[in-house]
Each structure stands twice: as C-alpha cells, then as structure tokens.
Design an enzyme around this catalytic site. Structure first.
Site, PDB file in Angstrom:
ATOM      1  N   SER A 166      -4.890  -4.683  -3.533  1.00 14.25           N
ATOM      2  CA  SER A 166      -4.442  -5.966  -2.960  1.00 14.25           C
ATOM      3  C   SER A 166      -4.788  -6.032  -1.480  1.00 14.25           C
ATOM      4  O   SER A 166      -4.478  -5.115  -0.718  1.00 14.25           O
ATOM      5  CB  SER A 166      -2.925  -6.121  -3.100  1.00 14.25           C
ATOM      6  OG  SER A 166      -2.541  -6.128  -4.435  1.00 14.25           O
ATOM      7  N   GLU A 250       7.764   2.241  -2.698  1.00 17.93           N
ATOM      8  CA  GLU A 250       7.194   0.981  -3.189  1.00 17.93           C
ATOM      9  C   GLU A 250       8.112   0.331  -4.218  1.00 17.93           C
ATOM     10  O   GLU A 250       8.369  -0.866  -4.183  1.00 17.93           O
ATOM     11  CB  GLU A 250       5.808   1.225  -3.811  1.00 17.93           C
ATOM     12  CG  GLU A 250       5.174  -0.057  -4.350  1.00 17.93           C
ATOM     13  CD  GLU A 250       3.727   0.107  -4.820  1.00 17.93           C
ATOM     14  OE1 GLU A 250       3.320   1.247  -5.099  1.00 17.93           O
ATOM     15  OE2 GLU A 250       3.028  -0.914  -4.895  1.00 17.93           O
TER      16      GLU A 250
END
Ligand SMILES: Cc1cc2nc3c(=O)[nH]c(=O)nc-3n(C[C@H](O)[C@H](O)[C@H](O)COP(=O)(O)OP(=O)(O)OC[C@H]3O[C@@H](n4cnc5c(N)ncnc54)[C@H](O)[C@@H]3O)c2cc1C
Length: 393
Positions: A166, A250
């Site tokens: 990303s 995360e």
C-alpha cells in the site's frame, strides 16, 4: 470494572475534535471513508502531508514514545482517541505504517543510530513508510518470502518482488523482509528486517488498479538494490521476530475502521430521518444491527488496548477484536446497501447517487478488510493456538 474515560482523555478528545474542525476544508469530500487508503489519492495527498506535519507540531505523532526520544510517555489510550477522531472525520494525516507500526518497532529493536536517523522525521510527520512483506508466493504464508538480500562486504544486494504494498508510490522509505541466509533449516529463519530508502537505485514501483477504483496497491521490484548492513533492524537473520512484533502493532490498529463504521452509522441515521425512513421496520432493524456491531467492536478493541496499556501482550484479544470488527464492517456495509436500496450501487459522480456514493465505496472496500494484516482465517488460527491453547491444525 470501569468503562469511562479519564478527564485527561476526554480533554484530549475535545482538543482533537476542535483541531479537525479547524483544519479540515469545509468542502471536505464525504466519500473519503477510509483514510488509510484514500490519503494516497491525488486530491487528498497534499492534505495528508500538511496534516501529518501539523500533528507532528502538536507532538501527537509521538504521544506515547518514551521521554528519551522526545516523546511524552503518555497514556497509550491517547493514540487510540486520536485515531478514533481522525477516522470518524475521514481525515487523512495519520499513517498507520509509520506511526502505528514502524515507530514502536524501531523503539523496541533499533540501534541508537537508527533511532536518531528515523524517529525525528517520523515524529515531525515528514516521512512516510510502506510495508514490504507480501509477495506473489508469500501472503498468509509469509515465511515463504523469496526476495533475497545477499551479503556483499558491508552491504546487502536485494533482488526480488513485493506485491500489495500500500502506498509504495508515495512512500519515502520501506520496511521489508528479505531472505539473508539460504542455509536456514526452517523457512521463517534466515530472514532479515530491512529499512530501505525508496529512492535507492534499482527499485521500481508499479501501481495496481483495484475494484474500488483505487490505485494505491503496488508491486515493488528490486533489481540489485544495494543497502548497508547498518539498515538491518534487529539481529541479522532474525527478522521474523521483529516482523511478528510489528504485526502485533498492526493488528492493534483496528479502532480507526471501527470509528469509520460509527461515522457511517450516524450518517445513515440522518439519512433515514431526512427520508422519513425511521418508522420503516426493515430500515430500523438494519440500523440497530449496525449499531450493535459498532458497539461490540468498540468494546473488544478497547479491551485489547487496555491490556496493551498495562504492558501485557494482548495477542489473542487483538486477533479476536480484528476478526470481529472487520467481519462486522462487511456485515454493516451490506446492511447499509440494503437501507439505500437501488441507490446503494451508484458510484460517486453519478447524478442520482445518494450520500455521494459513500456506501458503494465502503461496501466494495470492506471486502479487503478480512484479508489484510492477516486474513480472518489466519486470525482464527492465532486465536485457536494463542488464546485458546488448541493444538495447531
Ligand atoms: C487492501 C490491502 C492492502 C494491503 N496492504 C499490504 C501492504 O501494505 N503490505 C503488505 O506486505 N501486504 C499488504 N497486503 C497483503 C495482505 O497482507 C495479504 O493479502 C494477506 O496476507 C493474504 O495473502 P494473499 O492475498 O496472498 O492470500 P492467500 O494467502 O493466498 O490466501 C487466500 C485465501 O486462503 C486463505 N488461507 C490461506 N492460508 C490459510 C490457512 N493456513 N488456513 C486457512 N485459510 C487460509 C486466506 O484466508 C484467504 O482467504 C494488503 C492486502 C490488501 C487486500
């Protein structure tokens, strides 16, 4: 058992709300629903950069860093509140890869030189990182990584490919896993965790178009990329341990999307009121289902954050929270589609679109939610072994 926020936490939330009221443009796009992905868009990126710097000026990007790194050693819940408010407004400026994942991992594993080099610009909101873990043959089975970084004197030479990275086209730096020891007996051994300047010669980035109309996912290619061994984070060949800690950070970032779900719930209640739908039983029931999902997801996420704030490792709780909340968002997006009826399928820009195509975008985006940061199936495996003590399947 106490469920309330402290005065300090409430005051901080109000401060963030006021800041966002002031800083977000009045014509701010309603269809910016997922700041984690939308911030890379051409029309949002400048705002992402300027807000990140303003968060940096306020000291909000290093809220809970230890004082020795010019942090404020604060209650970790303040990070949570910051993310909640930013996502509730769909605002850019927050970068989970940099602030939520890399910074705490650097603080845990970095050498003093690495911390000095990276923490200062990160704390100022000046640089953005991307995550180079997944490869065409290494997704859920991350340890199957084939990208190599072979020794060459004081350097490593990287060759290989990452995918689904990303924001690689925007990132200044990339943290990645690469194989550094070909002789390791097990595939999760012999990997190193590397810090790589994206301007290094030999790196090329190719954007991928997704079904939501975004172009933020990337392929990243490494062709004889030279990096100093000083850029290994943690011990050489022990990158797996570093990566597992980073992935725990995360997975703890789910409060943002939950807050997006709360925002969309509020928008839908308003929509139902304005369109005289609040007496319609089908619409009411779907709104209530979304609300139950929002509340349950929030409480599960707070529980994981509370455990982390006590300096304990909430691995099982984080996976339970992540699995529930991302599946809840898929359910909620389906309910939202039904509330809008045929209008739900119309995209932003269509003259008949309701809510600027917000629900269509959300519905499409939520399909990815049960894949990234470890799919729902992988989370269930983690819950089975780490929370319930079941044997590996
Ligand atoms: C929007 C988005 C953003 C992303 N961003 C990044 C990024 O920035 N950096 C990065 O490195 N990666 C990123 N990813 C990649 C993501 O981490 C992977 O998609 C994920 O790890 C799954 O890997 P895969 O896509 O190869 O699927 P696979 O691993 O091939 O899995 C396919 C299906 O099989 C299931 N499955 C696989 N193994 C098992 C098992 N052992 N038990 C049960 N079921 C199993 C999976 O749950 C899944 O449903 C992103 C993905 C998405 C969708």
């Amino acid at each position: 058992m106490e469920f309330g926020f402290t005065d300090r936490q409430t005051a901080f939330r109000n401060e963030v709300k006021k800041f966002l009221d002031r800083e977000l443009p009045s014509e701010y796009d309603l269809a910016v629903i997922n700041p984690a992905e939308d911030r890379y868009r051409d029309d949002v990126w400048e705002l992402q950069k300027s807000l990140a710097r303003k968060f940096g000026e306020k000291g909000w990007l290093k809220l809970s860093w230890p004082a020795e790194y010019s942090g404020k050693d604060n209650d970790p819940f303040l990070y949570y509140i910051l993310q909640e408010e930013i996502h509730y407004r769909g605002a850019p400026g927050w970068d989970g890869f940099t602030i939520g994942m890399l910074a705490p991992t650097l603080i845990r594993f970095g050498t003093e030189k690495q911390k000095e080099q990276h923490l200062v610009p990160i704390g100022k909101g000046e640089i953005f990182w991307c995550e180079g873990f997944s490869e065409p043959e290494a997704g859920s089975d991350l340890a199957s990584i084939q990208t190599t970084a072979w020794e060459d004197g004081n350097n490593l030479i990287i060759n290989g490919q990452k995918i689904w990275t990303s924001g690689a086209h925007r990132a200044d730096w990339c943290f990645l896993l690469a194989r550094t020891d070909p002789s390791s007996p097990k595939k999760h051994m012999g990997l190193s965790f590397l810090l790589l300047d994206m301007k290094t010669q030999g790196i090329s980035v190719r954007q991928i178009s997704d079904m939501g109309g975004g172009h933020n996912l990337c392929q990243v290619f490494f062709d004889d990329v030279k990096v100093s061994k000083d850029n290994i984070l943690g011990q050489p060949n022990h990158g797996w341990e570093v990566a597992m800690v980073l992935l725990d950070f995360e997975r703890g970032l789910d409060i943002g999307p939950i807050s997006t779900m709360r925002r969309i719930y509020d928008i839908l209640v308003n929509y139902a009121r304005e369109n005289d739908l609040l007496n319609n039983n089908s619409v009411r029931n779907r709104l209530i289902d979304i609300y139950i999902d929002v509340e349950t997801a929030t409480l599960l996420s707070y529980r994981a954050a509370w455990i982390a704030s006590k300096r304990m490792t909430p691995t099982g709780e984080v996976s339970i929270s992540k699995t529930f909340s991302y599946e809840a968002q898929k359910r909620a997006a389906g309910n939202a589609m039904t509330i809008l009826g045929s209008y739900g399928q119309l995209t932003k820009g269509s003259e008949l679109a309701r809510l600027n195509g917000l629900i269509q975008r959300w519905y499409v985006e939520t399909f990815a939610f049960t894949l990234f940061t470890g799919s729902s199936e992988i989370q269930r495996n983690i819950i089975a072994t780490r929370a319930l003590g079941l044997p590996r399947a």
